[in-house]
Scaffold this active site. Structure first.
Site, PDB file in Angstrom:
ATOM      1  N   GLY A  16       0.781  -1.239   0.000  1.00 13.78           N
ATOM      2  CA  GLY A  16       0.000   0.000   0.000  1.00 13.78           C
ATOM      3  C   GLY A  16       0.809   1.282   0.000  1.00 13.78           C
ATOM      4  N   ASN A 111      -6.334   2.975 -12.319  1.00 12.62           N
ATOM      5  CA  ASN A 111      -5.298   2.020 -11.912  1.00 12.62           C
ATOM      6  C   ASN A 111      -3.924   2.634 -12.151  1.00 12.62           C
ATOM      7  OD1 ASN A 111      -4.175  -0.579 -11.189  1.00 12.62           O
ATOM      8  ND2 ASN A 111      -3.823  -0.959 -13.361  1.00 12.62           N
ATOM      9  N   HIS A 113       0.000   1.471 -13.101  1.00 11.77           N
ATOM     10  CA  HIS A 113       0.754   0.330 -13.629  1.00 11.77           C
ATOM     11  C   HIS A 113       2.223   0.733 -13.760  1.00 11.77           C
ATOM     12  CE1 HIS A 113       1.327  -3.449 -15.690  1.00 11.77           C
ATOM     13  NE2 HIS A 113       2.067  -2.813 -16.574  1.00 11.77           N
TER      14      HIS A 113
HETATM   15  C1  GRF Z   1       2.906  -0.783  -7.732  1.00 17.74           C
HETATM   16  O1  GRF Z   1       4.125  -0.950  -8.410  1.00 17.74           O
HETATM   17  C2  GRF Z   1       1.776  -0.573  -8.700  1.00 17.74           C
HETATM   18  O2  GRF Z   1       2.154   0.101  -9.864  1.00 17.74           O
HETATM   19  C3  GRF Z   1       1.373  -1.982  -9.049  1.00 17.74           C
HETATM   20  O3  GRF Z   1       1.507  -2.696  -7.850  1.00 17.74           O
HETATM   21  C4  GRF Z   1       2.482  -2.057  -7.019  1.00 17.74           C
HETATM   22  C5  GRF Z   1       1.816  -1.783  -5.709  1.00 17.74           C
HETATM   23  O4  GRF Z   1       2.708  -1.252  -4.762  1.00 17.74           O
HETATM   24  N1  GRF Z   1       0.049  -2.016  -9.635  1.00 17.74           N
HETATM   25  P1  GRF Z   1       2.145  -0.615  -3.423  1.00 17.74           P
HETATM   26  O5  GRF Z   1       1.283  -1.690  -2.775  1.00 17.74           O
HETATM   27  O6  GRF Z   1       1.350   0.597  -3.774  1.00 17.74           O
HETATM   28  O7  GRF Z   1       3.339  -0.286  -2.593  1.00 17.74           O
END
Ligand code: GRF
Length: 204
Positions: A16, A111, A113
Site C-alpha cells: 500500500g 489504476n 501500472h
Molecule cells: C505498484 O508498483 C503498482 O504500480 C502496481 O503494484 C504495485 C503496488 O505497490 N500495480 P504498493 O502496494 O502501492 O506499494
C-alpha cells in the site's frame, strides 16, 4: 468546503505505498477528496495498517473465503455500491476485475501500472522491461476498462533504465514516480478536469 470534495475508495492487496501517497496528498490538501474506504482482498495486507492509522474504514473481502470468483465479485460489487464513492482507485490491487464490475463503474475506476503502457501489461512489468532491454520505462495511470491494463491513459512518467538495473532497482526508481503520478491523476479527477474521449483522456 467539504461539500465540494469527492469521495474516493481505494482497493489494495499489499503493502500500500501508493495508498499512503494518496492518504498523504489528501491530508496535505493537494487532493480535494475524502477517502471513504479501503477495500482489500487480503486480510494480511499492510495497507490495512495504513488505513487504520489514517482513520479510514476498512472492508476486508477475503478472496480465499469465497467458493468462486463470481461469488467474490458479487460481494465486492455490493461493498462498492454501499461505499458509494465517486472514484475507485486501484492501488496495487492484484485481481483482475470481471466485466460486470468494470461496467458498473464506467469512468470511475483508475489504476496505476509500473510501465509505460501499452508496453508490458500484466504482472512483473518491471522485470519484463529489464528483460526486453528497453532504455526507458516508467509508470502509467489509466482508467480501467475491460481490457488488461488497456484503458484510456491519464498520465505517464518516464524513468530511464540504467545499465545494471534489475527488476528490484528499476521497480524502486519507478515507485518514486508512481507516488507523484497517482496523486496527481486523482487530483485532476477530483477537480473534474478529466474528459474521456474515445480512448483518449483530455485534461482541462
Ligand atoms: C505498484 O508498483 C503498482 O504500480 C502496481 O503494484 C504495485 C503496488 O505497490 N500495480 P504498493 O502496494 O502501492 O506499494
Amino acid at each position: 468546503m467539504d461539500i465540494m470534495k469527492k469521495r474516493i475508495a481505494v482497493l489494495a492487496s499489499g503493502r500500500g505505498s501508493n495508498f499512503q501517497a494518496v492518504i498523504d496528498a489528501i491530508k496535505d490538501e493537494k487532493i480535494p477528496a475524502t477517502c471513504v474506504a479501503l477495500i482489500t482482498d487480503n486480510p494480511k495486507a499492510y495497507a490495512i495498517e495504513r488505513a487504520k492509522k489514517a482513520g479510514i474504514p476498512v472492508r476486508i473481502i477475503d478472496y480465499a473465503t469465497f467458493p468462486s470468483r463470481d461469488v467474490y465479485e458479487r460481494a465486492l460489487l455490493s461493498a462498492r455500491q454501499e461505499v458509494d464513492a465517486d472514484l475507485y482507485v486501484l492501488a496495487g490491487y492484484m485481481r483482475i476485475l470481471g466485466a460486470g464490475i468494470v461496467r458498473a463503474f464506467p469512468g470511475k475506476m483508475m489504476n496505476i501500472h509500473p510501465a509505460l503502457l501499452p508496453s508490458f501489461t500484466g504482472l512483473h512489468a518491471q522485470r519484463q522491461a529489464v528483460q526486453h532491454g528497453v532504455k526507458v520505462s516508467g509508470c502509467t495511470v489509466h482508467f480501467v476498462d475491460e481490457s488488461l491494463d488497456g484503458g484510456p491513459i491519464i498520465l505517464q512518467h518516464c524513468v530511464a533504465v540504467q545499465e545494471g538495473d534489475d527488476e528490484d532497482s528499476l521497480a524502486e526508481r519507478i515507485l518514486k514516480h508512481e507516488h507523484e503520478c497517482f496523486p496527481e491523476a486523482i487530483k485532476l479527477f477530483c477537480e473534474d478536469r478529466l474528459d474521456i474521449v474515445g480512448r483518449t483522456v483530455r485534461i482541462r
